[in-house]
Design a protein around this motif. Sequence first.
Motif, PDB file in Angstrom:
ATOM      1  N   ALA A  88       0.828  -1.209   0.000  1.00 59.72           N
ATOM      2  CA  ALA A  88       0.000   0.000   0.000  1.00 59.72           C
ATOM      3  C   ALA A  88       0.863   1.260   0.000  1.00 59.72           C
ATOM      4  N   ALA A  89       1.918   1.265   0.812  1.00 63.05           N
ATOM      5  CA  ALA A  89       2.804   2.436   0.870  1.00 63.05           C
ATOM      6  C   ALA A  89       3.540   2.649  -0.441  1.00 63.05           C
ATOM      7  N   ALA A  90       3.836   1.555  -1.140  1.00 58.54           N
ATOM      8  CA  ALA A  90       4.553   1.652  -2.414  1.00 58.54           C
ATOM      9  C   ALA A  90       3.613   1.937  -3.581  1.00 58.54           C
ATOM     10  N   GLY A  91       2.322   1.869  -3.327  1.00 57.89           N
ATOM     11  CA  GLY A  91       1.351   2.135  -4.382  1.00 57.89           C
ATOM     12  C   GLY A  91       1.211   1.001  -5.379  1.00 57.89           C
ATOM     13  N   VAL A  92       1.409  -0.228  -4.909  1.00 65.00           N
ATOM     14  CA  VAL A  92       1.275  -1.395  -5.782  1.00 65.00           C
ATOM     15  C   VAL A  92       0.320  -2.398  -5.133  1.00 65.00           C
ATOM     16  N   THR A  93      -0.115  -3.368  -5.902  1.00 66.56           N
ATOM     17  CA  THR A  93      -0.963  -4.412  -5.341  1.00 66.56           C
ATOM     18  C   THR A  93      -0.103  -5.407  -4.565  1.00 66.56           C
ATOM     19  N   HIS A  94      -0.756  -6.126  -3.666  1.00 63.75           N
ATOM     20  CA  HIS A  94      -0.058  -7.147  -2.894  1.00 63.75           C
ATOM     21  C   HIS A  94       0.496  -8.225  -3.824  1.00 63.75           C
ATOM     22  N   ALA A  95      -0.263  -8.553  -4.843  1.00 66.89           N
ATOM     23  CA  ALA A  95       0.181  -9.563  -5.816  1.00 66.89           C
ATOM     24  C   ALA A  95       1.431  -9.101  -6.561  1.00 66.89           C
ATOM     25  N   MET A  96       1.485  -7.812  -6.883  1.00 68.33           N
ATOM     26  CA  MET A  96       2.649  -7.294  -7.603  1.00 68.33           C
ATOM     27  C   MET A  96       3.899  -7.342  -6.716  1.00 68.33           C
ATOM     28  N   LEU A  97       3.747  -7.037  -5.438  1.00 71.52           N
ATOM     29  CA  LEU A  97       4.882  -7.123  -4.510  1.00 71.52           C
ATOM     30  C   LEU A  97       5.449  -8.539  -4.503  1.00 71.52           C
ATOM     31  N   HIS A  98       4.569  -9.522  -4.430  1.00 69.58           N
ATOM     32  CA  HIS A  98       5.038 -10.906  -4.403  1.00 69.58           C
ATOM     33  C   HIS A  98       5.592 -11.336  -5.754  1.00 69.58           C
ATOM     34  N   TYR A  99       5.106 -10.740  -6.819  1.00 69.60           N
ATOM     35  CA  TYR A  99       5.647 -11.044  -8.154  1.00 69.60           C
ATOM     36  C   TYR A  99       7.116 -10.640  -8.231  1.00 69.60           C
ATOM     37  N   TYR A 100       7.452  -9.468  -7.683  1.00 70.36           N
ATOM     38  CA  TYR A 100       8.823  -8.963  -7.765  1.00 70.36           C
ATOM     39  C   TYR A 100       9.746  -9.593  -6.720  1.00 70.36           C
ATOM     40  N   PHE A 101       9.235  -9.837  -5.525  1.00 69.24           N
ATOM     41  CA  PHE A 101      10.131 -10.234  -4.428  1.00 69.24           C
ATOM     42  C   PHE A 101       9.775 -11.552  -3.753  1.00 69.24           C
ATOM     43  N   GLY A 102       8.650 -12.145  -4.100  1.00 70.61           N
ATOM     44  CA  GLY A 102       8.295 -13.427  -3.500  1.00 70.61           C
ATOM     45  C   GLY A 102       7.887 -13.276  -2.045  1.00 70.61           C
ATOM     46  N   THR A 103       8.657 -13.857  -1.141  1.00 71.61           N
ATOM     47  CA  THR A 103       8.300 -13.891   0.275  1.00 71.61           C
ATOM     48  C   THR A 103       8.752 -12.632   1.025  1.00 71.61           C
ATOM     49  N   LYS A 104       8.201 -12.465   2.215  1.00 75.09           N
ATOM     50  CA  LYS A 104       8.628 -11.364   3.083  1.00 75.09           C
ATOM     51  C   LYS A 104      10.098 -11.510   3.450  1.00 75.09           C
ATOM     52  N   LYS A 105      10.533 -12.739   3.671  1.00 71.44           N
ATOM     53  CA  LYS A 105      11.930 -12.991   4.015  1.00 71.44           C
ATOM     54  C   LYS A 105      12.851 -12.552   2.897  1.00 71.44           C
ATOM     55  N   ASN A 106      12.494 -12.849   1.665  1.00 69.57           N
ATOM     56  CA  ASN A 106      13.320 -12.447   0.531  1.00 69.57           C
ATOM     57  C   ASN A 106      13.363 -10.929   0.405  1.00 69.57           C
ATOM     58  N   LEU A 107      12.234 -10.278   0.635  1.00 68.05           N
ATOM     59  CA  LEU A 107      12.182  -8.819   0.585  1.00 68.05           C
ATOM     60  C   LEU A 107      13.058  -8.210   1.671  1.00 68.05           C
ATOM     61  N   PHE A 108      12.977  -8.786   2.869  1.00 73.01           N
ATOM     62  CA  PHE A 108      13.808  -8.320   3.978  1.00 73.01           C
ATOM     63  C   PHE A 108      15.297  -8.452   3.630  1.00 73.01           C
ATOM     64  N   ASN A 109      15.667  -9.606   3.077  1.00 73.89           N
ATOM     65  CA  ASN A 109      17.067  -9.826   2.703  1.00 73.89           C
ATOM     66  C   ASN A 109      17.539  -8.832   1.648  1.00 73.89           C
ATOM     67  N   LYS A 110      16.661  -8.501   0.705  1.00 74.74           N
ATOM     68  CA  LYS A 110      17.019  -7.530  -0.334  1.00 74.74           C
ATOM     69  C   LYS A 110      17.302  -6.163   0.278  1.00 74.74           C
ATOM     70  N   VAL A 111      16.467  -5.756   1.229  1.00 75.87           N
ATOM     71  CA  VAL A 111      16.672  -4.477   1.915  1.00 75.87           C
ATOM     72  C   VAL A 111      18.003  -4.492   2.663  1.00 75.87           C
ATOM     73  N   PHE A 112      18.254  -5.567   3.392  1.00 76.04           N
ATOM     74  CA  PHE A 112      19.486  -5.712   4.166  1.00 76.04           C
ATOM     75  C   PHE A 112      20.706  -5.694   3.249  1.00 76.04           C
ATOM     76  N   GLU A 113      20.642  -6.453   2.170  1.00 73.65           N
ATOM     77  CA  GLU A 113      21.769  -6.546   1.240  1.00 73.65           C
ATOM     78  C   GLU A 113      22.096  -5.195   0.614  1.00 73.65           C
ATOM     79  N   GLU A 114      21.060  -4.422   0.307  1.00 74.29           N
ATOM     80  CA  GLU A 114      21.292  -3.109  -0.293  1.00 74.29           C
ATOM     81  C   GLU A 114      21.997  -2.181   0.693  1.00 74.29           C
TER      82      GLU A 114
END
Length: 209
Positions: free
Chosen positions: A38-64
């Motif tokens: 919601a904060a990014a202005g995308v659908t929940h499905a689109m978020l999972h399309y790009y990053f999959g799981t919450k864990k993967n998204l968290f790791n991407k943030v950490f890695e960056e």
Amino acid sequence: MVNQKREQKSTQESILRSAEEEFIKYGYDAAKTVRIAAAAGVTHAMLHYYFGTKKNLFNKVFEEKIRLLGQSLSLPLVKRELPLCEKIRMLIEAHFDFIAANPELPRFIINELTCDPERMQWFKERMKHIASPLLEQIQEVADRAAERGEIRKVDIFDIMIDMVSLNIFPFLAMPIIKSIKGDVTDDTDKFILSRRRENVEIILERIKP
């Protein structure tokens, strides 16, 4: 095709920014991908399309964040023409500026890593990838400088511990510092700049011959 790739990249960056804010505010366990989407202005499905799981998204943030930290610390070492003390000054300042730009990050990292051994191991492996080559490179330069009498013989790992401790503490302890001596931190920017200069002076004094 080019415009589509740009839009995809922009969407991914927006999701990562929203995810960073969500994770830092709520922590990993309490963070919600629905709120991130919601904060990014995308659908929940689109978020999972790009990053999959919450864990993967968290790791991407950490890695960056780790990538940006490594990049900022590597820049002073590229300037081969500079004396070692000047490189160390720039290294301290680069690390301090990174923390100042991400003041909630140290507390967030400590909280997240201490409650998840798996994440701690993941973090250690990535930090080792950055820190080990960096320490080896600086140690070689420091040993040569010590042989020439420019600095005292030092273990660069100790210097890095000093740097991290001095630079992170003001941000971790800011609420306590303000409660003890609020007049010092009424102008936070001025206080932060003062700590930056002080930390540089302390560490440079530490390596003087």
